[in-house]
Write a protein that holds these residues in place. Structure first.
Motif, PDB file in Angstrom:
ATOM      1  N   THR A 365      -5.402  -2.824  -8.047  1.00  0.00           N
ATOM      2  CA  THR A 365      -5.640  -2.036  -6.835  1.00  0.00           C
ATOM      3  C   THR A 365      -4.417  -1.911  -5.937  1.00  0.00           C
ATOM      4  OG1 THR A 365      -6.362  -3.995  -5.618  1.00  0.00           O
ATOM      5  CG2 THR A 365      -8.052  -2.760  -6.840  1.00  0.00           C
ATOM      6  N   ASN A 390      -3.328  -3.234   1.850  1.00  0.00           N
ATOM      7  CA  ASN A 390      -2.786  -2.739   0.588  1.00  0.00           C
ATOM      8  C   ASN A 390      -1.263  -2.645   0.722  1.00  0.00           C
ATOM      9  OD1 ASN A 390      -1.864  -0.369  -1.327  1.00  0.00           O
ATOM     10  ND2 ASN A 390      -3.849  -1.046  -2.107  1.00  0.00           N
ATOM     11  N   SER A 399      -0.907   5.917  -3.828  1.00  0.00           N
ATOM     12  CA  SER A 399      -1.537   5.024  -4.812  1.00  0.00           C
ATOM     13  C   SER A 399      -1.014   5.291  -6.214  1.00  0.00           C
ATOM     14  CB  SER A 399      -3.056   5.209  -4.769  1.00  0.00           C
ATOM     15  OG  SER A 399      -3.396   6.581  -5.033  1.00  0.00           O
TER      16      SER A 399
END
Length: 876
Positions: A365, A390, A399
């Motif tokens: 992730t 993150n 991402s």
């Protein structure tokens, strides 16, 4: 019956008591074996822990050396560093000020191993020959980056040197080095390691020198000396030499009090760091008592249990057996529990307390799953806040980009990245991220180490900005009187820099003033001879031999004056960027022979011998270059050699080396001191600079020669010592051609004869120049017609088809020679025209040829040269 029963009971009782000592002996043996096994496992765990610490520290040292070497290689590519100009000192100063927290000096070394400059400035170190040092010898021979062992620097302190070679057009011109304090890296990367209570972290060089040791007095010493040649130390060094990593036991000396020392048995783990030409070794040790401290709780517990068992065995053996089995099960359970926890505890301890910024990232992730204390301090968020973020919130990547980088790490294709990370206060910092894949609870996790490189990036940008400014400023210097070096802008306008600029300006003024005084003297001296002896020639009672002598002196002084004027015009043309290379086919043997005839006639000084060396055959001696510039270079060098050699020899010529011609001019004259070798090639510079000079000259000849050599694609240098003569060398590309040159006849063999008289038109507005030309042709069958301007020359050629050749002056009233030649060629395209002018550069010659002239001659000219050119044109 009773007696038998008694005996039986007594026998059972005796057997029971006899068995108790046997059981106790077996218990002691079991206790010893268990304890030794636990002790060995503890030692192995300790060693593995040390290896992890050593490997982590080695990464920091490797990163530092790699970064330092990369920065030096980048700095060594600057022209100022390569040529060792004054600007290079400022670049080195800037580098030192940026890195002085870990670097103690930066030094520039020439090809012979002599220190050209070092910063911080150390007068006693500059000029020292350090070629005897092993690492200097390596870089001079191998011309590759070299990391030294510990040595005593020329600046007077123990240090480690990192050298990188410096090249100019693939030619080795020396090296650039930084000095690192002997214990600087150790303190930075090993000083913060907390290794049990009594452990130490050392850093050894390839030769066993203790680069860093926390024990006072050990740093800089050989570990063999500090251990008094102990056999275990010798075995350890041999193990390090043959293996990258390992463990062992060593006897090492430690300070007991102020006056005494004692030998300690140390367990150690080592990790070898490869560093290009050498390697260093990180040693992390601990004492045996550290193991006992770790085992003391278990030992005390076992002793207590043993005591209980001993009491129980006194009453009943079965109880002893049962307790021993319980102890074995308890030990097994604890061993399994320790095995499960020790890996996580070790990693957690190293991770949390490490000085480097560290993050653990979920590869699926990109979420941050853990952060150490250094990370919280650096980013400004707490560890708990970071674990809810993150990694994209730090580096600003999408991402998709994050997962692409993670995939590169997992596949081991790439593990180093450079990003811009945002801190909690909004600050943006440049960072280098080193990521690797590790296992935690049987799951893949990314272990990332973050290094702040903002200062390095800012320094590089600032250095590039200042370098670009320097390059831009250098292009604006176009006049000789604009030689002042603008150094008042490279980071801080200190008083020292202002003083240096002032001194340079004063030196430039002094040089220009000295040059003007010198030129005035050099011009007035031959002019005085010309004016004086010309007046004496009018004396009707002058003897013929005196008249001839005075005439020779006037000619000699005129040649000297012409040479000075030619030098001034040439240097001005070079400075203005008007000099161009005119490549043509020439025979270098012929040029050398003409120079030889010019400077070494039969009546040359009998105390000076001379020799010409031309190893190539005439067919192989034909190359493409600018003959005019090559002739002037050789004339300047040979003329200087003769001027400064009263007796001995003057030799000149060339040799062939690969695809280069290496010319040389060697003399046994007065020689030149080493501190003037670079200075004499500068404008206005001479070995003698006072009014009491023994030798004349404008001080421009070598500067012109250097400029011409570089324009022709070569390089000029010298080798000289005062009182032992000099050798000047210069190179030219050896570009051969297939055609064969036809050597020209020497001028003294010229004989101008025609079958029938020729008609020559002289276009010349100055009367005395025309009278001189008439005298030149007085003994030749030639009809002379005069035109006093360009219009008249065009008209005469139209009305007089008998004109065979024109001597065309360029500067004339009403119509100049360029326009006149162009118009005449329109109706007499085959008529030969020789341009004559006081202008002498290549641009004027090219313009004359473009306008239709067949040849070009510069004023003043020799009669023989003029007749040679006329003969060549009329006999076509």
């Amino acid at each position: 019956m009773n007696t038998r029963k008694f005996k039986t009971n007594k026998l059972i009782s005796l057997n029971r008591y006899f068995f108790i000592p046997i059981a106790l002996i077996l218990f002691f043996l079991t206790f010893y074996m268990i304890y030794e096994d636990i002790k060995n496992n503890t030692i192995n765990d300790f060693n593995n822990e040390q290896l992890i610490l050593a490997e982590t520290a080695s990464q920091g040292i490797t990163f530092f050396i790699d970064d330092c070497q990369s920065e030096l290689v980048f700095l060594a590519k600057f022209k100022q560093i390569i040529d060792f100009s004054d600007e290079s000192k400022a670049l080195m100063t800037n580098y030192y000020e940026t890195h002085k927290s870990i670097v103690t000096a930066i030094t520039r070394i020439d090809t012979a191993g002599v220190i050209l400059y070092t910063y911080p400035y150390n007068q006693s170190a500059i000029g020292q020959d350090i070629s005897y040092q092993n690492h200097v010898q390596q870089v001079l021979v191998n011309q590759k980056p070299v990391l030294s062992d510990v040595f005593m620097s020329a600046q007077g302190f123990l240090a480690i040197a990192l050298h990188v070679p410096v090249f100019k057009n693939e030619t080795f011109v020396g090296s650039l080095a930084v000095l690192i304090p002997i214990d600087g890296l150790g303190k930075l990367y090993l000083g913060k390691i907390k290794n049990r209570k009594n452990g130490h972290a050392w850093l050894l060089s390839e030769n066993g020198i203790e680069i860093y040791c926390p024990i006072s007095g050990h740093t800089g010493e050989s570990i063999l000396e500090t251990s008094e040649q102990d056999g275990s130390t010798i075995e350890m060094l041999e193990q390090i030499k043959n293996n990258n990593t390992g463990t062992g036991k060593i006897t090492h000396q430690d300070v007991f009090d102020k006056d005494n020392t004692k030998d300690l048995d140390l367990y150690y783990a080592f990790y070898r760091i490869p560093l290009g030409n050498t390697y260093w070794t990180i040693l992390i040790s601990y004492q045996e008592k550290d193991i006992y401290i770790a085992l003391s709780r278990l030992r005390n517990r076992l002793i207590f249990v043993f005591s209980l068992l001993f009491i129980a065995l006194s009453f009943y053996f079965y109880s002893l057996t049962k307790v021993r089995n319980l102890l074995r099960e308890e030990a097994k359970r604890k061993e399994v529990e320790k095995t499960l926890l020790k890996s996580e505890e070790k990693f957690r301890k190293i991770f949390d307390d490490h000085a480097a910024v560290k993050l653990l990232i979920d590869p699926n992730t990109g979420n941050i799953i853990d952060a150490n204390k250094s990370a919280a301090k650096y980013y400004g968020w707490s560890c708990e806040e970071l674990t809810k973020m993150n990694v994209g919130l730090l580096n600003g990547l999408s991402s998709q980009e994050i997962m692409k980088n993670i995939e590169s790490v997992l596949s081991e294709n790439k593990n180093q990245f450079e990003f811009k990370h945002q801190l909690k206060d909004g600050t943006i910092r440049d960072v280098k991220v080193l990521s690797s894949k590790i296992k935690i609870d049987n799951n893949n996790v990314l272990h990332s180490i973050i290094q702040d490189i903002t200062k390095r990036k800012n320094a590089e940008a600032l250095l590039k900005e200042k370098t670009d400014k320097i390059k831009s400023q250098n292009k604006e210097y176009q006049q000789i009187n604009e030689e002042y070096l603008q150094i008042n802008e490279e980071l801080n306008q200190t008083n020292q820099e202002l003083t240096i600029a002032k001194e340079k300006a004063e030196e430039s003024d002094h040089l220009k003033t000295a040059f003007l005084h010198n030129i005035s003297h050099e011009i007035r001296t031959p002019m005085n001879a010309i004016v004086g002896f010309s007046g004496l020639l009018n004396d009707p009672d002058l003897l013929s031999e005196d008249r001839q002598y005075f005439t020779d002196l006037i000619i000699q002084s005129s040649d000297q004056l012409l040479s000075i004027i030619t030098d001034i015009v040439s240097i001005a043309s070079i400075e203005a960027g008007q000099e161009e290379v005119q490549g043509n086919e020439i025979n270098i043997n012929l040029i050398c022979k003409l120079i030889n005839e010019q400077f070494f006639p039969r009546d040359t000084n009998p105390n000076v011998t001379f020799r010409l060396q031309t190893p190539l055959s005439d067919d192989d001696a034909i190359i493409i270059t600018d003959s005019t510039k090559l002739t002037q270079i050789l004339s300047n060098l040979v003329g200087n050699a003769l001027k400064f050699t009263q007796e001995g020899f003057v030799n000149f010529g060339y040799t062939v080396k690969d695809n280069w011609l290496e010319f040389f001019v060697e003399d046994s004259g007065i020689g030149i001191s080493s501190d003037m070798h670079a200075e004499i090639f500068k404008r206005f510079r001479q070995v003698e600079s006072t009014s009491a000079r023994t030798y004349g000259g404008s001080g421009l000849g070598l500067s012109i020669s250097k400029a011409y050599v570089e324009m022709l694609g070569g390089h000029i240098w010298l080798s000289s010592e005062v009182g032992k003569g000099s050798v000047f060398y210069f190179t030219l590309p050896y570009k051969t051609v297939n055609s064969k040159s036809i050597p020209e006849l020497p001028l003294n063999e010229l004989n101008v004869e025609f079958i029938k008289p020729k008609t020559v038109l002289i276009a010349e507005d100055e009367d005395f120049n025309f009278i001189l030309l008439e005298k030149f042709f007085s003994d030749i069958k030639m009809n002379i017609i005069r035109a006093i301007n360009g219009l008249e020359a065009v008209a005469i050629c139209k009305s007089n088809p008998q004109v065979d050749l024109i001597l065309m002056d360029i500067k004339m009233p009403e119509m100049d020679g360029y326009e006149a030649a162009k118009r005449i060629k329109e109706f007499r395209p085959n008529l030969s025209i020789i341009a004559q002018t006081a202008y002498s550069n290549e641009a004027d010659k090219n313009k004359a040829i473009a306008c239709g002239c067949s040849d070009f001659i510069s004023k003043p000219f020799k009669r023989e040269l003029l007749l040679s050119k006329i003969n060549e044109q009329l006999l076509k």
